[in-house]
Every structure is written in structure tokens, then in C-alpha cells.
Design a protein around this motif. Structure first.
Motif, PDB file in Angstrom:
ATOM      1  N   ILE A  94       0.848  -1.183   0.000  1.00 61.77           N
ATOM      2  CA  ILE A  94       0.000   0.000   0.000  1.00 61.77           C
ATOM      3  C   ILE A  94       0.885   1.234   0.000  1.00 61.77           C
ATOM      4  O   ILE A  94       2.064   1.164   0.372  1.00 61.77           O
ATOM      5  CB  ILE A  94      -0.951   0.058   1.214  1.00 61.77           C
ATOM      6  N   ARG A  95       0.326   2.345  -0.427  1.00 62.24           N
ATOM      7  CA  ARG A  95       0.995   3.633  -0.231  1.00 62.24           C
ATOM      8  C   ARG A  95       0.234   4.326   0.882  1.00 62.24           C
ATOM      9  O   ARG A  95      -0.952   4.632   0.741  1.00 62.24           O
ATOM     10  CB  ARG A  95       0.980   4.481  -1.503  1.00 62.24           C
ATOM     11  N   SER A  96       0.893   4.587   2.003  1.00 61.43           N
ATOM     12  CA  SER A  96       0.223   5.153   3.170  1.00 61.43           C
ATOM     13  C   SER A  96       0.217   6.667   3.166  1.00 61.43           C
ATOM     14  O   SER A  96      -0.663   7.291   3.756  1.00 61.43           O
ATOM     15  CB  SER A  96       0.878   4.643   4.453  1.00 61.43           C
ATOM     16  N   GLU A  97       1.207   7.285   2.543  1.00 63.67           N
ATOM     17  CA  GLU A  97       1.300   8.733   2.486  1.00 63.67           C
ATOM     18  C   GLU A  97       1.846   9.130   1.115  1.00 63.67           C
ATOM     19  O   GLU A  97       2.666   8.403   0.545  1.00 63.67           O
ATOM     20  CB  GLU A  97       2.230   9.273   3.582  1.00 63.67           C
ATOM     21  N   PRO A  98       1.451  10.246   0.526  1.00 63.66           N
ATOM     22  CA  PRO A  98       0.578  11.263   1.095  1.00 63.66           C
ATOM     23  C   PRO A  98      -0.906  10.896   1.065  1.00 63.66           C
ATOM     24  O   PRO A  98      -1.705  11.571   1.672  1.00 63.66           O
ATOM     25  CB  PRO A  98       0.845  12.466   0.189  1.00 63.66           C
ATOM     26  N   GLU A  99      -1.266   9.843   0.354  1.00 60.44           N
ATOM     27  CA  GLU A  99      -2.663   9.444   0.273  1.00 60.44           C
ATOM     28  C   GLU A  99      -2.728   7.931   0.234  1.00 60.44           C
ATOM     29  O   GLU A  99      -1.921   7.277  -0.431  1.00 60.44           O
ATOM     30  CB  GLU A  99      -3.310  10.033  -0.986  1.00 60.44           C
ATOM     31  N   PHE A 100      -3.694   7.344   0.964  1.00 62.83           N
ATOM     32  CA  PHE A 100      -3.791   5.891   0.996  1.00 62.83           C
ATOM     33  C   PHE A 100      -4.184   5.359  -0.379  1.00 62.83           C
ATOM     34  O   PHE A 100      -5.171   5.807  -0.973  1.00 62.83           O
ATOM     35  CB  PHE A 100      -4.815   5.440   2.036  1.00 62.83           C
ATOM     36  N   MET A 101      -3.425   4.391  -0.869  1.00 60.12           N
ATOM     37  CA  MET A 101      -3.748   3.726  -2.129  1.00 60.12           C
ATOM     38  C   MET A 101      -3.333   2.268  -2.032  1.00 60.12           C
ATOM     39  O   MET A 101      -2.273   1.956  -1.486  1.00 60.12           O
ATOM     40  CB  MET A 101      -3.008   4.365  -3.311  1.00 60.12           C
ATOM     41  N   LEU A 102      -4.182   1.368  -2.561  1.00 60.19           N
ATOM     42  CA  LEU A 102      -3.805  -0.035  -2.662  1.00 60.19           C
ATOM     43  C   LEU A 102      -2.973  -0.192  -3.929  1.00 60.19           C
ATOM     44  O   LEU A 102      -3.439   0.088  -5.037  1.00 60.19           O
ATOM     45  CB  LEU A 102      -5.043  -0.919  -2.724  1.00 60.19           C
ATOM     46  N   VAL A 103      -1.723  -0.643  -3.757  1.00 60.89           N
ATOM     47  CA  VAL A 103      -0.784  -0.698  -4.879  1.00 60.89           C
ATOM     48  C   VAL A 103      -0.756  -2.079  -5.520  1.00 60.89           C
ATOM     49  O   VAL A 103      -0.842  -2.215  -6.738  1.00 60.89           O
ATOM     50  CB  VAL A 103       0.629  -0.303  -4.395  1.00 60.89           C
ATOM     51  N   TYR A 104      -0.663  -3.134  -4.700  1.00 65.73           N
ATOM     52  CA  TYR A 104      -0.547  -4.495  -5.254  1.00 65.73           C
ATOM     53  C   TYR A 104      -0.866  -5.504  -4.165  1.00 65.73           C
ATOM     54  O   TYR A 104      -0.549  -5.289  -2.991  1.00 65.73           O
ATOM     55  CB  TYR A 104       0.875  -4.731  -5.781  1.00 65.73           C
ATOM     56  N   VAL A 105      -1.488  -6.614  -4.555  1.00 66.78           N
ATOM     57  CA  VAL A 105      -1.786  -7.699  -3.622  1.00 66.78           C
ATOM     58  C   VAL A 105      -1.372  -9.024  -4.262  1.00 66.78           C
ATOM     59  O   VAL A 105      -1.649  -9.266  -5.450  1.00 66.78           O
ATOM     60  CB  VAL A 105      -3.280  -7.757  -3.254  1.00 66.78           C
ATOM     61  N   HIS A 129      -9.083  -8.158  -6.035  1.00 63.00           N
ATOM     62  CA  HIS A 129      -7.918  -7.350  -5.716  1.00 63.00           C
ATOM     63  C   HIS A 129      -7.597  -6.399  -6.866  1.00 63.00           C
ATOM     64  O   HIS A 129      -7.222  -5.242  -6.650  1.00 63.00           O
ATOM     65  CB  HIS A 129      -6.708  -8.229  -5.429  1.00 63.00           C
ATOM     66  N   HIS A 130      -7.743  -6.894  -8.094  1.00 64.59           N
ATOM     67  CA  HIS A 130      -7.465  -6.044  -9.242  1.00 64.59           C
ATOM     68  C   HIS A 130      -8.430  -4.864  -9.291  1.00 64.59           C
ATOM     69  O   HIS A 130      -8.047  -3.746  -9.648  1.00 64.59           O
ATOM     70  CB  HIS A 130      -7.569  -6.862 -10.534  1.00 64.59           C
ATOM     71  N   ALA A 131      -9.682  -5.115  -8.906  1.00 64.88           N
ATOM     72  CA  ALA A 131     -10.675  -4.042  -8.912  1.00 64.88           C
ATOM     73  C   ALA A 131     -10.371  -3.006  -7.830  1.00 64.88           C
ATOM     74  O   ALA A 131     -10.648  -1.815  -8.007  1.00 64.88           O
ATOM     75  CB  ALA A 131     -12.070  -4.626  -8.708  1.00 64.88           C
ATOM     76  N   GLU A 132      -9.789  -3.454  -6.687  1.00 65.46           N
ATOM     77  CA  GLU A 132      -9.474  -2.549  -5.592  1.00 65.46           C
ATOM     78  C   GLU A 132      -8.182  -1.774  -5.821  1.00 65.46           C
ATOM     79  O   GLU A 132      -7.963  -0.738  -5.193  1.00 65.46           O
ATOM     80  CB  GLU A 132      -9.353  -3.319  -4.277  1.00 65.46           C
ATOM     81  N   GLN A 133      -7.328  -2.272  -6.716  1.00 67.15           N
ATOM     82  CA  GLN A 133      -6.056  -1.593  -6.978  1.00 67.15           C
ATOM     83  C   GLN A 133      -6.318  -0.193  -7.517  1.00 67.15           C
ATOM     84  O   GLN A 133      -7.182   0.012  -8.370  1.00 67.15           O
ATOM     85  CB  GLN A 133      -5.224  -2.391  -7.984  1.00 67.15           C
ATOM     86  N   HIS A 134      -5.566   0.773  -6.998  1.00 69.12           N
ATOM     87  CA  HIS A 134      -5.766   2.158  -7.444  1.00 69.12           C
ATOM     88  C   HIS A 134      -5.399   2.292  -8.920  1.00 69.12           C
ATOM     89  O   HIS A 134      -4.447   1.669  -9.404  1.00 69.12           O
ATOM     90  CB  HIS A 134      -4.914   3.113  -6.601  1.00 69.12           C
ATOM     91  N   ASP A 135      -6.165   3.115  -9.627  1.00 65.03           N
ATOM     92  CA  ASP A 135      -5.954   3.288 -11.068  1.00 65.03           C
ATOM     93  C   ASP A 135      -4.538   3.730 -11.397  1.00 65.03           C
ATOM     94  O   ASP A 135      -4.006   3.398 -12.470  1.00 65.03           O
ATOM     95  CB  ASP A 135      -6.940   4.325 -11.625  1.00 65.03           C
ATOM     96  N   LEU A 136      -3.911   4.471 -10.483  1.00 65.68           N
ATOM     97  CA  LEU A 136      -2.567   4.984 -10.734  1.00 65.68           C
ATOM     98  C   LEU A 136      -1.557   3.863 -10.970  1.00 65.68           C
ATOM     99  O   LEU A 136      -0.544   4.063 -11.652  1.00 65.68           O
ATOM    100  CB  LEU A 136      -2.121   5.847  -9.543  1.00 65.68           C
ATOM    101  N   TYR A 137      -1.834   2.660 -10.435  1.00 65.14           N
ATOM    102  CA  TYR A 137      -0.865   1.566 -10.495  1.00 65.14           C
ATOM    103  C   TYR A 137      -1.264   0.440 -11.448  1.00 65.14           C
ATOM    104  O   TYR A 137      -0.528  -0.545 -11.560  1.00 65.14           O
ATOM    105  CB  TYR A 137      -0.635   1.015  -9.083  1.00 65.14           C
ATOM    106  N   HIS A 138      -2.397   0.560 -12.119  1.00 65.47           N
ATOM    107  CA  HIS A 138      -2.818  -0.480 -13.065  1.00 65.47           C
ATOM    108  C   HIS A 138      -1.770  -0.650 -14.174  1.00 65.47           C
ATOM    109  O   HIS A 138      -1.382   0.318 -14.837  1.00 65.47           O
ATOM    110  CB  HIS A 138      -4.170  -0.127 -13.693  1.00 65.47           C
ATOM    111  N   GLY A 139      -1.319  -1.889 -14.362  1.00 69.20           N
ATOM    112  CA  GLY A 139      -0.377  -2.196 -15.434  1.00 69.20           C
ATOM    113  C   GLY A 139       1.037  -1.713 -15.187  1.00 69.20           C
ATOM    114  O   GLY A 139       1.883  -1.797 -16.093  1.00 69.20           O
ATOM    115  N   ARG A 140       1.328  -1.232 -13.968  1.00 69.97           N
ATOM    116  CA  ARG A 140       2.653  -0.674 -13.689  1.00 69.97           C
ATOM    117  C   ARG A 140       3.391  -1.411 -12.578  1.00 69.97           C
ATOM    118  O   ARG A 140       4.506  -1.020 -12.219  1.00 69.97           O
ATOM    119  CB  ARG A 140       2.534   0.799 -13.300  1.00 69.97           C
ATOM    120  N   THR A 141       2.801  -2.453 -12.008  1.00 66.98           N
ATOM    121  CA  THR A 141       3.411  -3.131 -10.868  1.00 66.98           C
ATOM    122  C   THR A 141       3.558  -4.620 -11.131  1.00 66.98           C
ATOM    123  O   THR A 141       2.724  -5.235 -11.799  1.00 66.98           O
ATOM    124  CB  THR A 141       2.571  -2.933  -9.597  1.00 66.98           C
ATOM    125  N   ARG A 142       4.611  -5.193 -10.575  1.00 69.06           N
ATOM    126  CA  ARG A 142       4.792  -6.646 -10.649  1.00 69.06           C
ATOM    127  C   ARG A 142       5.715  -7.102  -9.526  1.00 69.06           C
ATOM    128  O   ARG A 142       6.515  -6.322  -8.996  1.00 69.06           O
ATOM    129  CB  ARG A 142       5.349  -7.080 -12.002  1.00 69.06           C
TER     130      ARG A 142
END
Length: 518
Positions: free
Chosen positions: A169-180, A187-200
Motif C-alpha cells: 500500500i501507499r500510506s502517504e501522502p494518500e492511501f492507495m492499494l498498490v498491489y496484492v 484485488h485487481h478491482a481494488e487496486q488504485h488506477d494509478l498503479y494499473h499495469g505498472r506493478t509486478r
């Protein structure tokens, strides 16, 4: 019929088996020292003693006990004074067999092994052990602008069980679910749009224990604090990573060093003294770092030589180049500000004359944790540019298990509040969680996911206790909540609470032998 001595031997054997089973399931809980609380898990599926049942939490290297719960409530007698007012359990713990302990205001010295036991007043039966590790470290990762990717490190012991779950997760500056991990459709639906297709993550992470996250095409929007949480059996392990983007500052037409070096040399010759150089030190600092608790005013420093041109323009800019503050022709220009910063920013008088271009930002929150840039220009030509890294700490953190009946988000003040003040609790994307005004709640203003799930105490403005009870917390509630007190549009107070919702650890399988022990 079994004889008395055989029955005694059976009970003794059962107790030994019971203790050994539970002792082998000791949990490890890792938190950071700035956390408001930690939850030490302890659940029991058997029967309680018929007479005087109680729950005891103790620490093997300290005496007396940490916490004692009886049927009538907490028993402070005999409690070690260093835990006084910092430990609590749910009031119906004995009824629902949930003996988990909430540990508040954590210190590094609280690290240790804690034991959860039940007792009938004469004998104690150990249920489980919890290893609490209070950490104060974090790894800082610097990444340059336009880098292809960056790795956020997170490593633990190799050979992880198949049911291990990893959450970034990213806790600061704003909470976002990054990857599970493992990734599911939910989990994919809960992932923040900012990280779609950018994490592995690595394919063989369970074998190697390398749970690092690769983030593609990092930008300044990705800067912040990340937490890697590992759910391994009953353990909850955490590692924290701060991601900072490094980008060299340049003035128009020339790199910063080509201007700074000759200027410094000339000034050293002219001044001829270290004391004078110290006096003018702010003129050479192009980048500052400032850390503040949320809710307080903060000064973003920016100082340069005095007597700048009177027709110069001063701009403070923040995230996505938003205008934070504008000063030109001897006055501020609020009409040019982004709405997020209106009535929240202030500069000193005569900044061009004094050279003090510092900005006071009121009521900073986690959303303000970013890089601010102070730019002085004249007729479109940049005369000076300085940056300030602002880190806004969330002072209170609360942990709860998913499925609990409720959780308390604390917000208290000793300041006397006016009776016509308005209290708002807000959550993700500024959603309205709860409103109290004119002596009553206003559910019609709430976001639909919080209706019938929130409650405040009576007379909050009179008592100063603005805490919010949130019912049936789930993973969707993992975020930062903000308590705001205002009057006629003016903010009187603002405090924040970060809520962590953890999955309840699995209970060991019951056996008929264990059911008849107590």
C-alpha cells in the motif's frame, strides 16, 4: 468407567498437548513506533472456567502483568505502571472468546514476547504467545526522473507457506492499494488506477522470500511512503519504504551549478568571513525538507537576497503544477489559487523587499505531502527557483480486525468549542463519513457506504470528545479519516486518523480432547 488417577493423567496430558499446540503458533506482529496502536491477537475456541474466569496478558521479562480482564471489567490492580492507560480489550471479550489486546502509544521498549492466558483464580492456561516488534527504521529509495522502473525492496525468510498473502500500500501522502499477492479479480478491482499495469512481483517470491515490488515508469506522483505487509500464518510483518524522486534543478539556459559556483567564489572573496557566509546561508540553499504533524500550520522556507525588483512575480506551486499562492504588484492574488489552498496560505509583508518569500500553509494534511516550488520571475524570465519537500505525518493510527463489530476513531480536544460549530468526518476522495451540527447528526449528507455505520457520542462539542465509532469495518475502510471542526466556513480544528483493517488470523482446529480441558 475410567478410574480417578487415569482421569487425572488424561487431563494433565491434555493440558500439555493444549499448551504445546498453542505455543507453537506464536504470532509475530511488526509495527512502527509512530503507530498509534497495535493489535495482539488471541482467540479461544474452548470452554471457560465455570468460576471466576479471567484473561491475563503478561510479558515474560516483566512483572507484574500487562493486563487483566475479569467478568466485571478491567482489573488495574497489579498492572505494571508502564502499561497503565495504554492497553485495552473489547468489553465483551469473555463472551465472544476474543481476547486480543489493543496496545496504544507504542514505544521501542515495548518490543518483546507477550503471553495470553486464561485463569480461574488459582491456575493459568497459556493460550498463545505474540512477539511484538516495534520498529523505527525505513528504507529510502531515490529514483531519477524518466527512469524506466524502480524496485521497492521487501525481503523476509525464504520458504514461505503457500497461503502467504502480501499487500503493498501507499500510506502517504494518500492511501492507495498498490498491489496484492496472490492477485484475484477483486484485488485487481481494488487496486488504485494509478498503479494499473505498472506493478509486478517476482514469480518465485515464496521460495526466495524476496517480496520486492517493481514499479514501472515512476513519476513525482509516486513519491511517498509505502508499506509492505506480509500475512504469514498468524504473523503480520511490515517493512516501510520511502520513495523520493530526484530531479536536478536548473535555471533557464544554464544548469544550477554553472551559476552557483562562480557566485559562491565571488561572495567568499568579498565577505571574507565565515560568519557573514552563515548569515547569507539561505541564499545558497535550493532545496529544503520540512516535516510536520497534520493539523498544525507549517512554514515552507524560501529566502533569497533582499531588494528584489518591485515588479517581480512570486509563485508557489504544488502537485500537478497547482498554484498554491501568488504574490504580484504588492498584493496576493487568491483568484489564481487552486481551490484546495484558498484561505490556507499566507506570505509575510513586503517579501520582495525583505527577501523572505516563505509561505505559511494552514491545516496541512496527508494530501499536502509533496514537493512545493517557489519561483520568482520578471517579464516571464525566471530569476530564482527553490523547492521544499513537505512530509506531513499522520499522528494517529488504529488497527482492527475485519469483521469486528466496530472500531473507534479517536479525536479529542481540550479547547472549548462554540455550540454552533460543525463537525465533519471525511474519508477517501473527501467522502462525507459523518456530520454533526446544531446538536444532531445529518445522515442525508453522508456518503451511502457510511449510512447507519457511524456514530458519535452525545454533546461532542461540550465534552470535546469528537471520536467516531465506525461499525463493521472491512478492507474498504483502510484509509485516512479526517475530523474537521468549522464555524461559518472557518476551520477551527483538523485532526487525522489512519485506519488499518487486518484479516483475522485462522484459529487452530479444535479436538474433542481440548474441549474438555477447563
Amino acid at each position: 468407567m475410567v478410574s480417578d488417577w487415569k482421569m487425572k493423567m488424561l487431563v494433565v496430558f491434555g493440558i500439555i498437548l493444549h499448551v504445546s499446540l498453542h505455543s507453537s503458533l506464536a504470532a509475530v506482529i511488526e509495527v512502527y513506533g509512530e503507530a498509534e496502536s497495535a493489535l495482539l491477537p488471541c482467540f479461544y475456541g474452548g470452554s471457560l472456567p465455570e468460576k471466576d474466569p479471567s484473561v491475563i496478558w503478561s510479558r515474560n521479562d516483566r512483572n507484574p502483568k500487562v493486563f487483566h480482564l475479569r467478568e466485571g471489567g478491567d482489573d488495574p490492580g497489579g498492572q505494571n505502571q508502564i502499561y497503565k492507560g495504554r492497553t485495552s480489550m473489547t468489553p465483551d471479550a469473555l463472551e465472544i472468546r476474543n481476547f486480543s489486546l489493543t496496545f496504544s502509544n507504542l514505544l521501542l521498549s515495548d518490543s518483546g514476547k507477550y503471553i495470553c492466558s486464561i485463569s480461574d483464580g488459582t491456575k493459568e492456561l497459556k493460550l498463545t504467545e505474540v512477539q511484538l516488534n516495534v520498529k523505527d527504521d525505513q528504507e529510502v529509495v531515490n529514483v531519477r526522473k524518466e527512469a524506466e522502473s524502480v524496485v521497492l525492496p521487501c525481503k523476509t525468510s525464504a520458504g514461505l507457506p503457500k497461503d502467504t498473502r502480501v499487500e503493498w500500500i501507499r500510506s502517504e501522502p494518500e492511501f492507495m492499494l498498490v498491489y496484492v499477492y496472490p492477485t484475484t479479480s477483486s484485488h485487481h478491482a481494488e487496486q488504485h488506477d494509478l498503479y494499473h499495469g505498472r506493478t509486478r512481483m517476482n514469480e518465485d517470491l515464496l521460495r526466495t522470500g524476496n517480496l520486492s515490488l517493481t514499479l514501472k515508469s515512476p513519476t513525482d506522483r509516486d513519491s511517498g511512503r509505502y508499506i509492505c505487509t506480509v500475512h504469514r500464518n498468524r504473523d503480520i510483518l511490515r517493512q516501510r519504504v520511502a520513495l523520493e524522486q530526484v530531479e536536478p534543478l536548473e535555471t533557464e539556459g544554464s544548469p544550477a551549478w554553472s551559476i552557483a559556483v562562480p557566485v559562491v567564489v565571488v561572495l567568499l572573496v568579498l565577505l571574507g568571513s565565515a560568519g557573514a557566509l552563515f548569515y547569507f546561508r539561505h541564499c545558497f540553499i535550493s532545496e529544503y525538507k520540512v516535516e510536520v504533524d497534520s493539523g498544525e500550520s507549517v512554514l515552507l522556507p524560501c529566502r533569497t537576497r533582499p531588494f528584489l525588483p518591485g515588479d517581480a512575480r512570486v509563485e508557489w506551486r504544488g502537485h500537478s503544477n497547482w498554484r498554491v499562492h501568488v504574490y504580484e504588484n504588492g498584493s496576493d492574488h487568491p483568484e489564481e489559487q487552486h481551490e484546495l489552498y484558498r484561505e490556507r496560505s499566507k506570505m509575510n509583508e513586503d517579501p520582495l523587499k525583505t527577501g523572505d518569500l516563505s509561505l505559511t500553509l494552514k491545516y496541512p494534511t496527508y494530501r499536502d505531502r509533496r514537493i512545493f516550488t517557489c519561483t520568482v520571475s520578471r517579464e516571464g524570465k525566471i530569476l530564482m527557483k527553490k523547492r521544499v519537500h513537505l512530509w506531513v505525518k499522520v499522528p494517529q493510527q488504529v488497527e482492527v480486525y475485519s469483521g469486528e463489530e466496530s472500531v473507534l476513531l479517536p479525536c479529542r480536544t481540550t479547547v472549548t468549542l462554540p455550540g454552533d460549530a460543525r463537525v465533519e468526518w471525511r474519508g477517501h476522495d473527501n467522502w462525507m463519513v459523518h456530520v454533526c451540527e446544531n446538536g444532531s447528526d445529518h445522515p442525508e449528507e453522508q456518503h451511502e457506504i457510511y449510512r447507519e455505520r457511524s456514530k458519535m457520542n452525545e454533546d461532542p462539542l461540550k465534552t470535546g470528545d469528537l471520536s467516531l465509532t465506525l461499525k463493521y469495518p472491512t478492507h474498504r475502510d483502510r484509509r485516512i479519516f479526517t475530523c474537521i471542526v468549522s464555524r461559518e466556513g472557518d476551520i477551527l480544528m483538523k485532526k487525522q486518523v489512519e485506519l488499518h483493517v487486518n484479516e483475522r488470523p485462522r484459529l487452530p482446529e479444535k479436538t474433542p480432547l481440548l474441549q474438555c480441558l477447563v
